[in-house]
Design an enzyme around this catalytic site. Structure first.
Site, short mmCIF file in Angstrom:
data_model
loop_
_atom_site.label_atom_id
_atom_site.label_comp_id
_atom_site.label_asym_id
_atom_site.label_seq_id
_atom_site.Cartn_x
_atom_site.Cartn_y
_atom_site.Cartn_z
N GLY A 244 0.84 -1.19 0.00
CA GLY A 244 0.00 0.00 0.00
C GLY A 244 0.87 1.24 0.00
O GLY A 244 2.05 1.18 -0.40
N SER A 245 0.33 2.33 0.47
CA SER A 245 1.07 3.60 0.41
C SER A 245 2.16 3.66 1.48
O SER A 245 2.08 2.98 2.52
CB SER A 245 0.10 4.76 0.60
OG SER A 245 -0.50 4.67 1.87
N THR A 246 3.14 4.50 1.24
CA THR A 246 4.24 4.67 2.21
C THR A 246 3.70 5.21 3.53
O THR A 246 4.12 4.77 4.61
CB THR A 246 5.29 5.64 1.61
OG1 THR A 246 5.84 4.99 0.46
CG2 THR A 246 6.39 5.95 2.58
N THR A 248 0.72 4.75 4.94
CA THR A 248 0.09 3.67 5.72
C THR A 248 1.15 2.67 6.18
O THR A 248 1.08 2.15 7.30
CB THR A 248 -0.98 2.93 4.88
OG1 THR A 248 -1.84 3.89 4.29
CG2 THR A 248 -1.82 2.02 5.74
N GLY A 249 2.14 2.40 5.33
CA GLY A 249 3.20 1.45 5.68
C GLY A 249 3.90 1.84 6.98
O GLY A 249 4.24 0.97 7.80
N GLU A 266 5.64 -3.35 0.97
CA GLU A 266 5.81 -2.95 -0.44
C GLU A 266 5.03 -1.66 -0.60
O GLU A 266 3.79 -1.67 -0.56
CB GLU A 266 5.25 -4.04 -1.37
CG GLU A 266 5.99 -5.36 -1.34
CD GLU A 266 7.39 -5.30 -1.95
OE1 GLU A 266 7.81 -4.23 -2.43
OE2 GLU A 266 8.07 -6.34 -1.93
N CYS A 300 2.27 1.25 -8.61
CA CYS A 300 3.41 1.71 -7.80
C CYS A 300 4.66 1.84 -8.65
O CYS A 300 5.42 2.78 -8.50
CB CYS A 300 3.63 0.72 -6.66
SG CYS A 300 3.80 -0.98 -7.22
P1 NAD Z 1 -3.44 2.32 1.23
O1 NAD Z 1 -2.16 2.42 1.96
O2 NAD Z 1 -4.44 3.40 1.42
O3 NAD Z 1 -4.21 0.96 1.59
C1 NAD Z 1 -3.61 -0.31 1.41
C2 NAD Z 1 -4.32 -1.32 2.30
O4 NAD Z 1 -4.07 -0.99 3.67
C3 NAD Z 1 -5.84 -1.37 2.15
O5 NAD Z 1 -6.27 -2.70 2.29
C4 NAD Z 1 -6.31 -0.52 3.32
O6 NAD Z 1 -7.63 -0.84 3.73
C5 NAD Z 1 -5.30 -0.91 4.39
N1 NAD Z 1 -5.08 0.09 5.45
C6 NAD Z 1 -5.36 1.41 5.44
N2 NAD Z 1 -4.96 1.98 6.61
C7 NAD Z 1 -4.41 0.99 7.36
C8 NAD Z 1 -3.78 0.95 8.65
N3 NAD Z 1 -3.65 2.04 9.39
N4 NAD Z 1 -3.31 -0.22 9.10
C9 NAD Z 1 -3.41 -1.34 8.34
N5 NAD Z 1 -3.99 -1.37 7.11
C10 NAD Z 1 -4.47 -0.21 6.62
O7 NAD Z 1 -3.06 2.17 -0.31
P2 NAD Z 1 -4.03 2.06 -1.57
O8 NAD Z 1 -4.60 3.41 -1.89
O9 NAD Z 1 -4.95 0.90 -1.42
O10 NAD Z 1 -2.97 1.65 -2.71
C11 NAD Z 1 -2.19 2.58 -3.40
C12 NAD Z 1 -0.80 2.65 -2.81
O11 NAD Z 1 -0.20 1.36 -2.77
C13 NAD Z 1 0.14 3.50 -3.67
O12 NAD Z 1 0.95 4.29 -2.83
C14 NAD Z 1 0.98 2.46 -4.39
O13 NAD Z 1 2.24 2.93 -4.83
C15 NAD Z 1 1.10 1.40 -3.36
N6 NAD Z 1 1.40 0.11 -3.98
C16 NAD Z 1 2.63 -0.44 -3.78
C17 NAD Z 1 2.96 -1.63 -4.41
C18 NAD Z 1 4.30 -2.27 -4.22
O14 NAD Z 1 4.42 -3.46 -4.51
N7 NAD Z 1 5.32 -1.54 -3.78
C19 NAD Z 1 2.02 -2.27 -5.22
C20 NAD Z 1 0.78 -1.68 -5.39
C21 NAD Z 1 0.47 -0.49 -4.76
#
Ligand code: NAD
Length: 490
Positions: A244-246, A248-249, A266, A300
């Site tokens: 997911g996003s940096t 949230t990571g 990731e 991403c």
């Molecule tokens: P996001 O971070 O908003 O959400 C990702 C997941 O995390 C979702 O399932 C969401 O419900 C969950 N989530 C949200 N808040 C959370 C928390 N506090 N604790 C635990 N889980 C939580 O990201 P998104 O909008 O779904 O995806 C887009 C982002 O993901 C972009 O930044 C993109 O670059 C990144 N991405 C990275 C990769 C990679 O392999 N590096 C691949 C695809 C997408």
């Protein structure tokens, strides 16, 4: 992947026909302890092309989360004792089952993502024909050595226990099921939470393969904003694998530290690409375009910042414009569409805010496409040499807006390409092999491509440098990240 779409000339409503094949009437469930599971509360899932609600999924509470974790914990001892060969057979059977359901899964993926059927086919095929088979073909055997002091020494890679897998919406099947397959292959059990924006195909696949996997080994749950944090803090998990996003990571890492869970992250990217002076813009324009706008820019590892030598800039711009003019954004069920809408309202609002910033900054455009009036559509947009300290350049733009920059000195271009907190992917384009490798070696990213971008397969580790991630997925390194190492000496 089987799916026979009607063609434009046929006298049918292609959208209606596609939605009909997605079998919405079967419903969408969680999978807990091998059984379908529903909840009193539900989340609505929209079709981004029409803005209408097309289905609901369970919005679970903490008690149900506890039940899923308990099921995975109870299933762990026998699954971890199952031979690797057996686990591989089960995963191969799952892949076959997914292939058999192409007729419903392809249109379902297009319905919830809005994207063209060809893109849905790409994602499902990438999973069933490339990534998953590559993963399944890898084995982590014992590593034996002899030590003067210890005698025979064996390094054995043992499963961690129960994995918490959290995935995003942009390639929902691929990114969720690669985690699931890696966890199961290495002898772990798993609880998966897909994004609430795109949970339908992930839940449907779980429902179709549930009879092939022992009860509790694989669980899927869905819920709103609170569910992710509940999971990452839950003491019943041994590892969190998050894509997911940096932003949230960072929260995930903090939360997982409460019980020292193993963590793989990731995260986002702001990938640069450098075109070398010996490149032919007309030859690389199509590849560069798709590197930038793959998945409508919802990727991403898509190319986000393109650096072009001054002398080639006018030709590069002209070639990109020419190519872009032939790309159609529209309804994913229309076979003539190359790109679809933005997948959800939140992301659409973010892109609108970025667009306001662009206009306010006075940045010129190289190109902007056209889109349908209705639905969450945003046009393909290429910015002309924007100022590099503006937020829409320094931050990851997750949608169809990309920037192209001029450079006159290669060292300076490399410095500018690396001047970002992200380090996911990067690429270099040209002819001279020595110079291509010279530049590739200086780009600070987990994967650096030469004359290509965002081309991945499951055999090699995929990882983000800097704030694009922690640890790796895929390849032997990715598998080992789902294991503890045990040294047996004597
Ligand atoms: P996001 O971070 O908003 O959400 C990702 C997941 O995390 C979702 O399932 C969401 O419900 C969950 N989530 C949200 N808040 C959370 C928390 N506090 N604790 C635990 N889980 C939580 O990201 P998104 O909008 O779904 O995806 C887009 C982002 O993901 C972009 O930044 C993109 O670059 C990144 N991405 C990275 C990769 C990679 O392999 N590096 C691949 C695809 C997408």
């Amino acid at each position: 992947m089987q799916y026979e779409s009607a063609s434009k000339g046929d006298d049918v409503d292609l959208r209606k026909a596609g939605m009909g094949r997605a079998r919405f009437e079967d419903g969408f469930f969680n999978l807990i302890a091998g059984d379908r599971s529903s909840a009193g509360n539900v989340l609505e899932v929209i079709d981004p092309t029409t803005g209408t609600t097309i289905a609901t999924v369970p919005d679970i509470d903490q008690t149900t989360l506890n039940a899923a974790v308990k099921a995975a914990r109870e299933a762990f001892p026998s699954w971890c004792a199952t031979s690797v060969q057996n686990r591989k057979h089960i995963l191969e059977a799952c892949l076959n089952r997914i292939r058999e359901h192409g007729e419903e899964l392809l249109p379902l993926l297009t319905a919830e993502l809005g994207r063209p059927l060809s893109t849905s086919r790409w994602e499902l095929d990438a999973f069933t024909e490339a990534y998953a088979p590559a993963l399944i073909s890898i084995s982590i055997g014992d590593e034996k050595t002899h030590s003067e002091t210890l005698g025979e020494v064996t390094k054995r890679f043992v499963p961690l226990g129960v994995v918490c897998a959290i995935s995003p919406w942009n390639a929902p099947v691929l990114l969720a099921y690669l985690k699931v397959f890696t966890a199961l292959l290495t002898g772990n059990t798993v609880v998966l939470k897909p994004s609430p924006f795109a949970p339908l195909t992930v839940c449907r696949i779980a429902d179709r393969i549930k009879d092939l996997i022992p009860k509790g080994v694989f669980n899927v749950i869905t819920g709103g904003d609170a569910l992710g944090p509940w999971m990452t803090a839950h003491p019943g998990f041994d590892k969190v694998t998050f894509t997911g996003s940096t932003e949230t990571g960072k929260r995930v890492l903090q939360s997982a530290s409460s019980t020292l869970k193993r963590v793989t992250l990731e995260l986002g990217g702001n990938d640069p690409a450098i075109v070398l002076p010996d490149a032919e813009p007309e030859e690389i324009a199509a590849s560069l375009f798709w590197s930038m706008f793959m998945l409508n820019g919802h990727a991403c590892i898509s190319l986000k910042r393109l650096f072009v030598p001054e002398a080639l800039y006018p030709r590069m711009v002209a070639a990109l414009k020419r190519y872009a003019a032939g790309v159609k954004t529209g309804d994913g069920f229309d076979p003539e569409s190359d790109l679809g809408p933005v997948q959800n309202r939140l992301q659409f609002a973010r892109l609108k805010a970025v667009w306001d910033e662009i206009k306010e900054s006075g940045t010129q455009l190289v190109y902007q496409g056209t889109v349908p009036d209705q639905g969450l559509f945003f046009p393909v947009t290429i910015l002309d040499n924007p100022q590099e300290d503006l937020p829409f350049v320094t931050k990851e733009v997750f949608g169809p807006i990309r920037s192209i920059f001029r450079y006159s000195d290669l060292d300076d271009a490399i410095k500018r390409a690396n001047a970002t907190p992200y380090g996911l992917g990067a690429s270099v384009w040209g002819k001279n092999a020595e110079q291509l490798h010279f530049v590739a070696d200086r780009l600070d990213a987990g994967t650096v491509w030469i004359n290509q971008h965002a081309n991945l397969i499951g055999d090699y580790p995929f990882s983000g440098h800097k704030q694009s991630g922690l640890g790796a997925e895929f390849g032997i390194e990715g598998l080992k990240a789902y294991c503890n190492v045990r040294v047996i000496a004597g």
